[in-house]
Scaffold this active site. Sequence first.
Site, PDB file in Angstrom:
ATOM      1  N   HIS A 159       0.820  -1.226   0.000  1.00 20.65           N
ATOM      2  CA  HIS A 159       0.000   0.000   0.000  1.00 20.65           C
ATOM      3  C   HIS A 159       0.849   1.270   0.000  1.00 20.65           C
ATOM      4  O   HIS A 159       0.307   2.362  -0.173  1.00 20.65           O
ATOM      5  CB  HIS A 159      -0.932   0.037   1.214  1.00 20.65           C
ATOM      6  CG  HIS A 159      -1.977  -1.032   1.206  1.00 20.65           C
ATOM      7  ND1 HIS A 159      -2.854  -1.215   0.153  1.00 20.65           N
ATOM      8  CD2 HIS A 159      -2.285  -2.001   2.110  1.00 20.65           C
ATOM      9  CE1 HIS A 159      -3.648  -2.236   0.413  1.00 20.65           C
ATOM     10  NE2 HIS A 159      -3.326  -2.738   1.585  1.00 20.65           N
ATOM     11  N   ASP A 195      -2.474 -10.573  -2.910  1.00 17.77           N
ATOM     12  CA  ASP A 195      -3.086 -10.171  -1.644  1.00 17.77           C
ATOM     13  C   ASP A 195      -4.563  -9.811  -1.898  1.00 17.77           C
ATOM     14  O   ASP A 195      -4.927  -9.349  -2.982  1.00 17.77           O
ATOM     15  CB  ASP A 195      -2.333  -8.952  -1.086  1.00 17.77           C
ATOM     16  CG  ASP A 195      -2.779  -8.553   0.304  1.00 17.77           C
ATOM     17  OD1 ASP A 195      -2.082  -8.891   1.273  1.00 17.77           O
ATOM     18  OD2 ASP A 195      -3.838  -7.883   0.434  1.00 17.77           O
ATOM     19  N   HIS A 197      -6.181  -7.350  -0.872  1.00 17.89           N
ATOM     20  CA  HIS A 197      -6.354  -5.912  -1.078  1.00 17.89           C
ATOM     21  C   HIS A 197      -5.559  -5.431  -2.283  1.00 17.89           C
ATOM     22  O   HIS A 197      -4.441  -5.894  -2.527  1.00 17.89           O
ATOM     23  CB  HIS A 197      -5.897  -5.143   0.169  1.00 17.89           C
ATOM     24  CG  HIS A 197      -6.593  -5.569   1.421  1.00 17.89           C
ATOM     25  ND1 HIS A 197      -6.066  -6.529   2.263  1.00 17.89           N
ATOM     26  CD2 HIS A 197      -7.775  -5.190   1.951  1.00 17.89           C
ATOM     27  CE1 HIS A 197      -6.899  -6.717   3.280  1.00 17.89           C
ATOM     28  NE2 HIS A 197      -7.952  -5.918   3.119  1.00 17.89           N
ATOM     29  N   ASP A 284      -4.553 -13.120   2.824  1.00 18.15           N
ATOM     30  CA  ASP A 284      -5.820 -12.665   3.414  1.00 18.15           C
ATOM     31  C   ASP A 284      -7.006 -12.965   2.493  1.00 18.15           C
ATOM     32  O   ASP A 284      -8.137 -12.550   2.788  1.00 18.15           O
ATOM     33  CB  ASP A 284      -5.765 -11.181   3.811  1.00 18.15           C
ATOM     34  CG  ASP A 284      -4.989 -10.316   2.848  1.00 18.15           C
ATOM     35  OD1 ASP A 284      -4.687 -10.766   1.734  1.00 18.15           O
ATOM     36  OD2 ASP A 284      -4.694  -9.161   3.222  1.00 18.15           O
TER      37      ASP A 284
HETATM   38  C1  OKS Z   1      -9.439  -0.810   7.480  1.00 12.59           C
HETATM   39  C2  OKS Z   1      -8.222  -1.643   7.506  1.00 12.59           C
HETATM   40  C3  OKS Z   1      -7.035  -0.959   6.917  1.00 12.59           C
HETATM   41  C4  OKS Z   1      -5.950  -1.825   6.398  1.00 12.59           C
HETATM   42  C5  OKS Z   1      -6.408  -3.053   5.677  1.00 12.59           C
HETATM   43  C6  OKS Z   1      -5.472  -3.565   4.624  1.00 12.59           C
HETATM   44  C7  OKS Z   1      -4.267  -4.283   5.100  1.00 12.59           C
HETATM   45  C8  OKS Z   1      -3.834  -5.327   4.135  1.00 12.59           C
HETATM   46  N1  OKS Z   1     -10.534  -1.420   8.179  1.00 12.59           N
HETATM   47  N2  OKS Z   1      -3.394  -4.979   2.922  1.00 12.59           N
HETATM   48  O1  OKS Z   1      -2.997  -5.870   2.027  1.00 12.59           O
HETATM   49  O2  OKS Z   1      -3.872  -6.500   4.367  1.00 12.59           O
HETATM   50 ZN    ZN Z   2      -4.200  -7.384   2.340  1.00 17.45          ZN
END
Ligand code: OKS
Ligand code: ZN
Length: 342
Positions: A159, A195, A197, A284
């Site tokens: 991110h 991932d 996200h 995830d």
């Molecule tokens: C909001 C959560 C913010 C971070 C989530 C993402 C983390 C992640 N409720 N990114 O790949 O796993």
């Molecule tokens: Zn993630």
Amino acid sequence: MLTIYSDDHRLHHAQGEMVGGEFQPCFEMPARADHVLARVKAQQLGAIREPEDFGLTPIARIHSADYLDFLQKAWAGWAAQGNTADFLPGVFPARHLRAKRPDDLYGQYGFHSFDCFAPITAGTWQAVYTSAQVALTAQREVAAGARSAFALCRPPGHHASADVMGGYCYLNNVAIAAQAFLDQGAKRVAILDVDYHHGNGTQSIFYERADVFVANIHGSPSFEYPHFLGYADETGAGAGEGYNLNLPLAAGSAWDVWGAALDTACKRIAAYDADVVLVSLGVDTYQNDPISSFKLDSPDYLRMGQRIAALGKPTLFVMEGGYAVAEIGINAVNVLEGFQGA
Ligand code: OKS
Ligand code: ZN
């Protein structure tokens, strides 16, 4: 397959994050890496080594000087103001404000963040610096001729863009490693982000470049974090037009849909004819992940590794997300075992 790991990840252990309107323990916790390391050992995946130190130079190939300066100085400045709890931002240069970097620490934090999910603690800089060195050390192994290597990075990175943190990410480990391959002579590098996200940071870093093809499979931003990037019509810009592929999927997607998307991504990577493939390895997508909606089961991760191996390219795996702590090791190492067995 060689694993690179450092205990330095433990230096980053934040107090909490906002979940459902309440400050709760962080999902991104040190135990995540412990479970992955334990599974690497239990399955005898291969040797485990400490990272080497390549310094700031390869990190500065991706991240801006202002951003790295803030990350290094933020905790000391925050503590000098008398604070002992985690440092978090609260104001951001969103639409209708001016994105001029302020002189004060709190303003700079908002300038360099897109959310409140990248807390800075006393040990954060050392942990994220070492996490990048873990990726760079594994990168050297693949550059030197290994078929694959595993960078057991924590904190994760996908991110983080050139000068903006968020989503538990500070330094973009996979982007730093991709740039290192190019700087050492590679001509075309592919990044496959599996991932759950969307890897908004990785996309933005390489969006206008043709020397890094970026493919992302993820929960659609129409309903999922990071909410503001990751749609299918983001295909790259300028010289990078056609070198970004987003495959946003519906909530609840299982292996039938996910595996088909992986096949699509792999065909595009094969057509690109990359010298090397880097995998942003988040698990995830697992059915019991506490913050995600996909329905992959543990054996699906073996299939994931097999399909990636079928590309026949040198491959660097870089750890990203995954929060079903007890199963994260099984699922991550299943990808690596699926790759090795194929
Ligand atoms: C909001 C959560 C913010 C971070 C989530 C993402 C983390 C992640 N409720 N990114 O790949 O796993
Ligand atoms: Zn993630």
